[in-house]
Enzyme design. Structure first.
Site, PDB file in Angstrom:
ATOM      1  N   CYS A  27      32.795   4.529  11.941  1.00 30.86           N
ATOM      2  CA  CYS A  27      32.364   3.194  11.789  1.00 30.86           C
ATOM      3  C   CYS A  27      31.654   2.468  12.893  1.00 30.86           C
ATOM      4  O   CYS A  27      31.806   3.071  14.057  1.00 30.86           O
ATOM      5  CB  CYS A  27      33.693   2.455  11.254  1.00 30.86           C
ATOM      6  SG  CYS A  27      33.152   0.759  10.552  1.00 30.86           S
ATOM      7  N   ASP A 407      -7.792  14.538   4.155  1.00 32.56           N
ATOM      8  CA  ASP A 407      -9.175  15.514   4.393  1.00 32.56           C
ATOM      9  C   ASP A 407      -9.369  16.337   3.481  1.00 32.56           C
ATOM     10  O   ASP A 407      -8.563  16.590   2.663  1.00 32.56           O
ATOM     11  CB  ASP A 407      -8.572  16.236   5.780  1.00 32.56           C
ATOM     12  CG  ASP A 407      -9.544  17.195   6.278  1.00 32.56           C
ATOM     13  OD1 ASP A 407     -10.525  17.007   6.679  1.00 32.56           O
ATOM     14  OD2 ASP A 407      -8.899  18.459   6.525  1.00 32.56           O
TER      15      ASP A 407
END
Length: 712
Positions: A27, A407
């Site tokens: 935690c 491209d």
């Protein structure tokens, strides 16, 4: 080396960086405890915790501090630490904690049963006390460590609540709370382990040993004992242990663990093999080119690990919020305990109990873990499908993309020319034309020549002896075939030699206008045919464009340095409305900036090398075919390990699912917290209900985050 004041001896500073595995760090509050303990150590320069990875990165001065001293300091917090590359030190068997949990539950059940059966009060009291003692061993120890670190985490709050319940005479409540809390911690730890396993599973893709051939003899050795240049034998059905080059044999190899490709890839002499891929039915021998720590898979794991440590925008927001949230709730709890009894006739014990419930509710674990568990699950799911995402920030940014620039060469197309048409003149047959063309091109290394030779072999065109071959750079080639002069090349060459009639030149130029490259062939002074070559779009490219539009990408643009005719042809085949041709690398950067200004968040897809400036200019740079490419792996925000365009819609779908998952987790965590805060203040919530709510929220967000592992 650093200088000191005059007359003093120089002091050598040895900067070290170590990664520790931490047992018990589940935690954000436990991270705070570690930071407060370690920051007082002389020599510590920086630290970074990865809760989901269970790791702590510490940068320190090795001349003043050792790794063992850091491990000892971590032990002071009730957690355990050891260097990541080492085996853990002797630790308490996990079954001890489980047995204490079982004992606590059994005592609680005995106490409740005796109370219900109205047996002697001493029996139920003894059972409840035993339940509190057995169930509270670990929480109490952690609470003491937290207080030493001056941190109010869930263990401290739980200890206060249990002690308060005992003071109020609520022994059954105290026993119930401590047992439920112990169960909650156990379940949360198991759930976190499952989330961590999602990334650890990547490390299990490679075998521990390899079949090495040395001096003509084969023997199995550990992968770590293999050296560069070793010859490995890969048997059918076995995993490839390291990266290398095939030196003999042929087989189909399943590259899905690395590139995400759904179909096996044929491998033959000279082909590249990646560690973690699975050999098919043939036997292969390979030469090792990368050791274990440098393989493509190792780099993927390293980059995924590094991506986990990066804070996504939503995660940074949640952690800032939690810093203010917990003190705020504690202040409210104190006010609830003190103010009502002072201003009214309210019972003090009743309001103290409500304040205790508030303290339990105040732990923000579920809120803080809500984002990283989703991010890590998404990163692991992406890596399994051959998509490497460099961090949560890129994942969240991809979800906002509404325009993608591609491209052309090597991205939307295969990146290599292929024969798309064969036209024979003067009653010349196509097989004969191909045989003559292949004979001329067989001695050339030009990509177009290779395409013609490959096409001729595929169509069994036959072979022709070549004499007096001469290359004509930029034009073509000439030679003597069957005693007659032969010429192959472009329009310019044939125009210079006076072999191109006006009507034939018009037909050739028409082909060129369509985006193809015409190659002419003359034999014995006459033009006998034309072979048309083009860089063909990938099979899935059109479907991918449709998928992207279906996912809300409003604009798909093609950017290429190729000529306008070729760009128009490919864009038309793929249904791309907007394209820009004849662009230099700096022109692509300008085009990306223009798209960002015009449409907003923009992604650029390229090969990661030639398109690196444009990838960097985009909000999200996506490199294709990054397996084996160091440049692509390092420069892109997201790397597709293979050449499968369908991974782009997958990545987009995953990013949006992750963002929805994070928002759901945060909303559910806050909603559940505020509902129980209201119930606590109004006296409708009990301590055990608060425990269930806090744990339930944590388990809920973890389970919801793990759903992302199933994204396809």
């Amino acid at each position: 080396m650093s200088a000191t004041v005059a007359g003093a001896c120089p002091v050598c500073e040895v900067h070290a960086e170590s990664v520790f595995k931490i047992d018990g760090m589940d935690c954000h509050e436990e991270v705070a405890i570690l930071e407060r303990r370690l920051k007082h150590l002389t020599g510590v320069e920086a630290m970074s915790a990865d809760v989901l990875g269970g790791r702590l990165l510490v940068t320190y001065d090795a001349a003043r501090l050792s790794a063992s001293a850091i491990s000892d300091a971590v032990a002071d917090t009730g957690m355990r630490a050891w260097l990541e590359h080492e085996q853990p030190h002797v630790v308490e068997p996990s079954f001890v904690r489980q047995r204490l949990l079982v004992a606590s539950g059994a005592c609680l059940a005995t106490g409740l049963a005796s109370s219900w059966l109205e047996l002697a009060p001493a029996i139920s009291m003894a059972a409840f006390v035993a339940s509190v003692l057995t169930g509270g061993v670990y929480p109490a120890r952690r609470a003491v460590m937290s207080l030493k670190a001056r941190t109010l985490d869930i263990h401290v709050l739980m200890a206060i609540a249990v002690v308060g319940a005992v003071v109020l005479g609520e022994w059954s409540e105290a026993a119930t709370v401590i047992f439920l809390f112990a169960v909650a911690q156990y379940l949360e730890s198991r759930s976190m382990d499952r989330a961590r396993h999602a990334v650890r599973a990547l490390m299990d893709l490679t075998p521990p040993d390899a079949l090495v051939v040395r001096g003509g003899h084969e023997r199995r050795v550990l992968v770590d004992d293999v050296v560069l240049g070793d010859l490995l034998r890969i048997r059918p059905g076995s995993k490839v242990p390291l990266d290398g080059i095939v030196v003999s044999g042929s087989s189909d190899v399943n590259q899905a663990p690395i590139t995400g490709e759904s179909m096996p890839v044929d491998k033959h002499e000279g082909a590249e093999l990646f560690a973690g891929t699975i050999n098919g039915r043939g036997a292969l021998e390979m030469r090792v080119t990368r050791l274990r720590r440098d393989t493509t898979l190792a780099r993927i794991i390293h980059l995924v690990d590094r991506a986990q440590a990066q804070r996504a925008p939503s995660q940074a927001f949640v952690e800032r919020f939690a810093r203010y949230y917990t003190p705020f709730v504690i202040t409210i709890a104190v006010a609830v305990a003190l103010i009502p009894p002072l201003v009214s006739q309210a019972t003090a014990l009743d309001w103290v109990y409500r304040a205790l419930v508030l303290l339990v509710i105040s732990c923000p674990c579920a809120l803080v873990i809500s984002t990283p568990v989703s991010i890590v699950s998404a990163l692991a799911a992406a890596a399994r499908h051959g998509v490497l995402v460099k961090g949560g920030v890129h994942l969240e940014r991809l979800a906002a993309v509404r325009v993608i620039a591609f491209d052309k060469t090597g991205t939307l197309t295969r990146g290599r020319p292929a024969v798309v048409g064969v036209t024979a003149f003067n009653e010349m047959s196509e097989p004969r034309l191909l045989a003559l063309a292949a004979a001329l091109e067989s001695r050339s290394e030009h990509p177009i020549a290779a395409a013609i030779v490959h096409h001729a072999r595929a169509h069994a065109a036959g072979t022709v002896d070549v004499e007096r071959f001469r290359s004509l750079p930029g034009l073509g080639a000439e030679a003597v075939l069957h005693g007659r002069p032969a010429l192959i090349g472009n329009v310019r060459l044939f125009r210079e030699r006076g072999l191109l009639a006006p009507e034939m030149e018009a037909a050739v130029l028409k082909k060129a206008a369509g985006g193809s490259t015409p190659v002419l062939l003359a034999w014995d002074g006459a033009v006998i045919g034309m072979i048309t070559v083009a860089d063909r779009p990938r099979e899935a490219a059109r479907d991918v464009m449709d998928l992207l539009r279906g996912q809300g990408v409003r604009h798909v643009v093609m950017l290429t340095g190729d000529n306008a005719a070729a760009a128009t042809s490919v864009a038309g085949e793929l249904g791309i409305a907007e394209h820009r041709a004849e662009l230099l690398p700096e022109d692509k950067v300008d085009a990306v900036h223009a798209l960002k200004t015009r449409y907003g968040t923009t992604a650029m897809v390229g090969d990661g090398v030639n398109d690196a400036p444009a990838l960097a200019a985009a909000d999200v740079g996506i490199a294709m075919g990054a397996a084996g490419s160091d440049t692509a792996l390092e420069t892109a925000d997201i790397a597709l390990m293979g050449d499968d365009l369908s991974r782009i819609p997958f990545a987009l779908r995953l990013s949006r699912a992750t963002l929805r998952n994070i928002k759901t987790n945060i909303t559910a965590s806050l909603l559940l917290k505020f509902v129980f805060l209201a119930l606590a203040v109004t006296g409708h919530a009990t301590l055990w209900m608060a425990i269930v709510a806090d744990t339930g929220a944590s388990l809920l967000v973890i389970a919801n985050g793990l759903r992302l592992l199933r994204t396809t």
